[in-house]
Design a protein around this motif. Structure first.
Motif, mmCIF file in Angstrom:
data_model
loop_
_atom_site.group_PDB
_atom_site.id
_atom_site.type_symbol
_atom_site.label_atom_id
_atom_site.label_comp_id
_atom_site.label_asym_id
_atom_site.label_seq_id
_atom_site.Cartn_x
_atom_site.Cartn_y
_atom_site.Cartn_z
ATOM 1 N N GLU A 44 19.233 43.945 46.901
ATOM 2 C CA GLU A 44 20.461 44.599 47.352
ATOM 3 C C GLU A 44 21.584 43.574 47.505
ATOM 4 O O GLU A 44 22.731 43.851 47.170
ATOM 5 C CB GLU A 44 20.191 45.303 48.677
ATOM 6 C CG GLU A 44 21.309 46.206 49.127
ATOM 7 C CD GLU A 44 20.919 47.007 50.352
ATOM 8 O OE1 GLU A 44 21.386 48.143 50.456
ATOM 9 O OE2 GLU A 44 20.161 46.490 51.195
ATOM 10 N N ARG A 45 21.257 42.398 47.987
ATOM 11 C CA ARG A 45 22.256 41.344 48.159
ATOM 12 C C ARG A 45 22.866 40.933 46.811
ATOM 13 O O ARG A 45 24.063 40.669 46.713
ATOM 14 C CB ARG A 45 21.607 40.146 48.829
ATOM 15 C CG ARG A 45 22.583 39.110 49.304
ATOM 16 C CD ARG A 45 21.911 37.996 50.063
ATOM 17 N NE ARG A 45 20.943 38.514 51.017
ATOM 18 C CZ ARG A 45 19.929 37.834 51.510
ATOM 19 N NH1 ARG A 45 19.755 36.580 51.158
ATOM 20 N NH2 ARG A 45 19.092 38.355 52.371
ATOM 21 N N ALA A 46 22.054 40.883 45.753
ATOM 22 C CA ALA A 46 22.545 40.520 44.422
ATOM 23 C C ALA A 46 23.477 41.599 43.886
ATOM 24 O O ALA A 46 24.489 41.299 43.246
ATOM 25 C CB ALA A 46 21.383 40.309 43.462
ATOM 26 N N LEU A 47 23.165 42.851 44.156
ATOM 27 C CA LEU A 47 24.021 43.950 43.717
ATOM 28 C C LEU A 47 25.354 43.909 44.461
ATOM 29 O O LEU A 47 26.412 44.090 43.854
ATOM 30 C CB LEU A 47 23.317 45.288 43.930
ATOM 31 C CG LEU A 47 23.904 46.484 43.210
ATOM 32 C CD1 LEU A 47 23.941 46.269 41.714
ATOM 33 C CD2 LEU A 47 23.110 47.725 43.544
ATOM 34 N N ASP A 48 25.305 43.626 45.765
ATOM 35 C CA ASP A 48 26.543 43.490 46.547
ATOM 36 C C ASP A 48 27.390 42.342 46.008
ATOM 37 O O ASP A 48 28.609 42.460 45.897
ATOM 38 C CB ASP A 48 26.224 43.247 48.022
ATOM 39 C CG ASP A 48 25.625 44.470 48.702
ATOM 40 O OD1 ASP A 48 25.800 45.596 48.188
ATOM 41 O OD2 ASP A 48 24.973 44.282 49.746
ATOM 42 N N ALA A 49 26.755 41.222 45.661
ATOM 43 C CA ALA A 49 27.478 40.067 45.118
ATOM 44 C C ALA A 49 28.104 40.409 43.777
ATOM 45 O O ALA A 49 29.233 39.986 43.484
ATOM 46 C CB ALA A 49 26.540 38.880 44.986
ATOM 47 N N TYR A 50 27.393 41.170 42.947
ATOM 48 C CA TYR A 50 27.942 41.575 41.647
ATOM 49 C C TYR A 50 29.181 42.443 41.845
ATOM 50 O O TYR A 50 30.203 42.232 41.186
ATOM 51 C CB TYR A 50 26.889 42.333 40.831
ATOM 52 C CG TYR A 50 27.446 42.837 39.527
ATOM 53 C CD1 TYR A 50 27.578 41.988 38.444
ATOM 54 C CD2 TYR A 50 27.873 44.152 39.391
ATOM 55 C CE1 TYR A 50 28.125 42.429 37.252
ATOM 56 C CE2 TYR A 50 28.418 44.602 38.210
ATOM 57 C CZ TYR A 50 28.545 43.734 37.140
ATOM 58 O OH TYR A 50 29.102 44.185 35.971
ATOM 59 N N ILE A 51 29.093 43.394 42.757
ATOM 60 C CA ILE A 51 30.228 44.280 43.017
ATOM 61 C C ILE A 51 31.413 43.478 43.539
ATOM 62 O O ILE A 51 32.549 43.643 43.075
ATOM 63 C CB ILE A 51 29.831 45.392 44.015
ATOM 64 C CG1 ILE A 51 28.809 46.331 43.366
ATOM 65 C CG2 ILE A 51 31.048 46.167 44.492
ATOM 66 C CD1 ILE A 51 28.133 47.287 44.337
ATOM 67 N N GLU A 52 31.159 42.605 44.494
ATOM 68 C CA GLU A 52 32.228 41.786 45.084
ATOM 69 C C GLU A 52 32.845 40.856 44.044
ATOM 70 O O GLU A 52 34.062 40.686 44.002
ATOM 71 C CB GLU A 52 31.679 40.974 46.257
ATOM 72 C CG GLU A 52 32.715 40.171 46.981
ATOM 73 C CD GLU A 52 33.714 41.017 47.736
ATOM 74 O OE1 GLU A 52 34.871 40.566 47.867
ATOM 75 O OE2 GLU A 52 33.360 42.119 48.187
ATOM 76 N N GLY A 53 32.011 40.266 43.212
ATOM 77 C CA GLY A 53 32.494 39.337 42.195
ATOM 78 C C GLY A 53 33.297 39.986 41.094
ATOM 79 O O GLY A 53 34.076 39.318 40.405
#
Length: 70
Positions: A44-53
Motif C-alpha cells: 500500500e505504501r508503494a501505491l501511495d508513493a506512486y500516486i504522490e509521485g
C-alpha cells in the motif's frame, strides 16, 4: 508494523482503473511489488508513493495588465 499488501485487483480499484494498469506498472518496474510464491502483491505504501509521485500540481497564471489584443 508491516505494510498492507494489495492484490492487483485491489490496487486497480484504488486507482480507479482496470487490473491491466497495475499489471503494466509491475511489468515496467514503475512501482514496487512483492512476489508471494507465484502471486504478486503491491505494498500500500508503494501505491501511495506512486500516486504522490505522479500528482500534477496546477499552475497559477498571471493576469496581464493590458489584457488581450482585439
Amino acid at each position: 508494523m508491516s505494510d498492507v499488501l494489495l492484490t492487483v485487483e485491489q490496487a486497480a480499484e484504488r486507482l480507479g482503473t482496470t487490473a491491466r494498469f497495475p499489471r503494466r506498472l509491475i511489468a515496467e518496474r514503475r512501482t514496487a511489488f512483492v512476489k508471494v510464491g507465484r502471486h504478486v502483491r503491491i505494498p500500500e505504501r508503494a501505491l501511495d508513493a506512486y500516486i504522490e509521485g505522479n500528482a500534477v500540481q496546477p499552475i497559477r497564471r498571471r493576469r496581464s495588465r493590458y489584457g488581450r489584443a482585439a
